[in-house]
Design a protein around this motif. Sequence first.
Motif, PDB file in Angstrom:
ATOM      1  N   UNK A 156       0.837  -1.205   0.000  1.00  0.00           N
ATOM      2  CA  UNK A 156       0.000   0.000   0.000  1.00  0.00           C
ATOM      3  C   UNK A 156       0.873   1.257   0.000  1.00  0.00           C
ATOM      4  N   UNK A 157       1.941   1.236   0.805  1.00  0.00           N
ATOM      5  CA  UNK A 157       2.850   2.380   0.866  1.00  0.00           C
ATOM      6  C   UNK A 157       3.612   2.554  -0.444  1.00  0.00           C
ATOM      7  N   UNK A 158       4.005   1.416  -1.032  1.00  0.00           N
ATOM      8  CA  UNK A 158       4.707   1.458  -2.325  1.00  0.00           C
ATOM      9  C   UNK A 158       3.826   2.085  -3.399  1.00  0.00           C
ATOM     10  N   UNK A 159       2.555   1.647  -3.427  1.00  0.00           N
ATOM     11  CA  UNK A 159       1.612   2.205  -4.407  1.00  0.00           C
ATOM     12  C   UNK A 159       1.332   3.674  -4.099  1.00  0.00           C
ATOM     13  N   UNK A 160       1.129   3.980  -2.813  1.00  0.00           N
ATOM     14  CA  UNK A 160       0.810   5.360  -2.416  1.00  0.00           C
ATOM     15  C   UNK A 160       1.957   6.309  -2.747  1.00  0.00           C
ATOM     16  N   UNK A 161       3.185   5.831  -2.585  1.00  0.00           N
ATOM     17  CA  UNK A 161       4.359   6.662  -2.894  1.00  0.00           C
ATOM     18  C   UNK A 161       4.373   7.058  -4.369  1.00  0.00           C
ATOM     19  N   UNK A 162       4.160   6.066  -5.240  1.00  0.00           N
ATOM     20  CA  UNK A 162       4.144   6.351  -6.677  1.00  0.00           C
ATOM     21  C   UNK A 162       2.938   7.193  -7.054  1.00  0.00           C
ATOM     22  N   UNK A 163       1.811   6.921  -6.384  1.00  0.00           N
ATOM     23  CA  UNK A 163       0.592   7.688  -6.654  1.00  0.00           C
ATOM     24  C   UNK A 163       0.764   9.150  -6.246  1.00  0.00           C
ATOM     25  N   UNK A 164       1.470   9.368  -5.121  1.00  0.00           N
ATOM     26  CA  UNK A 164       1.746  10.747  -4.680  1.00  0.00           C
ATOM     27  C   UNK A 164       2.629  11.472  -5.681  1.00  0.00           C
ATOM     28  N   UNK A 165       3.608  10.753  -6.227  1.00  0.00           N
ATOM     29  CA  UNK A 165       4.484  11.361  -7.234  1.00  0.00           C
ATOM     30  C   UNK A 165       3.669  11.775  -8.466  1.00  0.00           C
ATOM     31  N   UNK A 166       2.777  10.863  -8.897  1.00  0.00           N
ATOM     32  CA  UNK A 166       1.920  11.181 -10.048  1.00  0.00           C
ATOM     33  C   UNK A 166       1.018  12.379  -9.739  1.00  0.00           C
ATOM     34  N   UNK A 167       0.502  12.418  -8.497  1.00  0.00           N
ATOM     35  CA  UNK A 167      -0.371  13.528  -8.090  1.00  0.00           C
ATOM     36  C   UNK A 167       0.401  14.850  -8.117  1.00  0.00           C
ATOM     37  N   UNK A 168       1.672  14.831  -7.637  1.00  0.00           N
ATOM     38  CA  UNK A 168       2.480  16.058  -7.630  1.00  0.00           C
ATOM     39  C   UNK A 168       2.759  16.554  -9.041  1.00  0.00           C
ATOM     40  N   UNK A 169       3.130  15.612  -9.931  1.00  0.00           N
ATOM     41  CA  UNK A 169       3.421  16.011 -11.318  1.00  0.00           C
ATOM     42  C   UNK A 169       2.161  16.515 -12.016  1.00  0.00           C
ATOM     43  N   UNK A 170       1.026  15.844 -11.780  1.00  0.00           N
ATOM     44  CA  UNK A 170      -0.244  16.285 -12.371  1.00  0.00           C
ATOM     45  C   UNK A 170      -0.646  17.642 -11.820  1.00  0.00           C
TER      46      UNK A 170
END
Length: 577
Positions: free
Chosen positions: A215-229
């Motif tokens: 969950x943390x691994x997915x959330x980390x990448x998802x946060x990165x995508x959210x920041x770039x978006x």
Amino acid sequence: MKLILKYLKKYKLLFLIDAISVFGFALVELGIPTLISRMIDQGVNTKDTSFLWSNWALMSIISIVGVCGTVILGYCSTRISTNVTRDIRNDVFEHAMTFSSAEMDKFGVSSMITRTNNDAYQIMLFLNVILRMALMTPVMMIVSIMLIVRISLPLSYIVLLTIPFILIGVFAVAKVSEPISENQQNSIDRINKILREHITGIRVIRSFNKEKNEEERFAKENRYYQRESSKLFKLMSCTEPTFFLLMNIAVMTVYFVSCSMLSAQTISIGDLIAFVEYIFHVMMSVLLFCMVFMMYPRANVSAKRIQAVLDTNSSIIEKENACVCDLIESLTFDHVSFSYPDGEEAVLSDISFTCKKGEKIAVIGSTGSGKSSLVKLMTRLYDATKGQVLINGKDTKEYQLNSLRNQIGYVAQKAHLFKGSIKENISFGKPDATMDEIEEAAKIAQAKEFIEVRDHQYEDEISEDGTNVSGGQKQRLSIARAIIMDPSLYIYDDSFSALDFKTDATLREALKPKVKDAIFFVVAQRISTIMDADMILVLNEGKLVGKGTHKELMNTCKIYQEIALSQLSRKELMLDE
């Protein structure tokens, strides 16, 4: 744009209609302000009602034409953009089907899914906007500028001075947004990869209580995508108000300057209203152009990713004059060495052996010794780095890929089933197979018993990746799929590992009459199942350290002896006779 233009050629007629409707719509939009100006200056001031009514009728006709043009424009742009996206996806999928395992490893499954779906979707959005706006804005901009210059040259300077500032802003935004868009698309690749791993490996994750880590691994990448978006959307959201501010400043300046011009009667009220309308047309055209230009970086990134797939050619190439492989009677490895494209060391080194039809060949060795790599060279999933793989005395590269693979019944180490019925899965390699052939193949593979107790028997649905059948059942259905092809070379890559000893023995016994006139090549871990083989190949760290029958190897090959004695007693190995 090269990618888009390549596909647009197929829809020349629709594109022509789209272009005509754009010109029609633009001219209608530009004609109405002139009519309003004439109605104010000539109709209202002179109280000529007949002039007003005639111009109102003309304006109504123009409006109807404009509505029709808008509908046609929307239809054509939508039809072209969706068709082009469909064609891109079909071509990417079709081209990917030609890839060898090396190219699939290079791009990765998750990235291929993103390129086929998300990247193609970005191109569809961009193309739709281009067909609606990019063709229209130059016409409206040029004609509007000509009209405002004709109405009032001094006021037109105000507008013309504003446009360069907008264009500079657009280029700056495009420059900044391109790397952000690239990061965003790459992040989608990684999100898809994590999601795919999580779904396929959910049992392992739960077994080791690693849900929180994943969950943390997915959330980390998802946060990165959210920041770039977020960066991209903030940039876009700040751009539009800035452009509108410049437009409003220009209009306010026009109103201020025109006050003195109205007093001096150097411009009429009707011309001023038309001028302001044309200002908005110019500014909106520039704004629409800016929007297209700001979408370009993201679409360009997507197009490059798709083009990279289309430009990549398979390392497994079929020669133009390749011959047909009718029947495999002999198979030879002539000093074959093999390294994976991204590997530093050779997986196989100087492998040589020959086998003929009617023979059973077994491969045994420790984990990582190169057994699966060996059989992948036979089916040309990869090509040998050195040496030759010969079939009937000819290099496998001399044969047509389809005809070669039609003669090979390959069952991979990991059994894979497709979503569909049991019947469809068994007849996958032979779609025209009769029901009798399907039942016979299932019977030999020892699958008939468990199939016939299911609710719908052969019409029973297999779920995605065969999750509603056991590992042993998946293997037996995979074996039946190879049997039904009636090939001249059977390759079983450790395909009996999930079967119990009784089923294994029964299946092998049932296979004997079926494979008696073919080459039967089997990768195995159990010594007991290969003792009757005509030739056993012993691999160790990619090298062929032993070759011969069971008895010969027990006398000459130390590694084979160690494997055999670790599994069976000396009596079972017939050493005490």
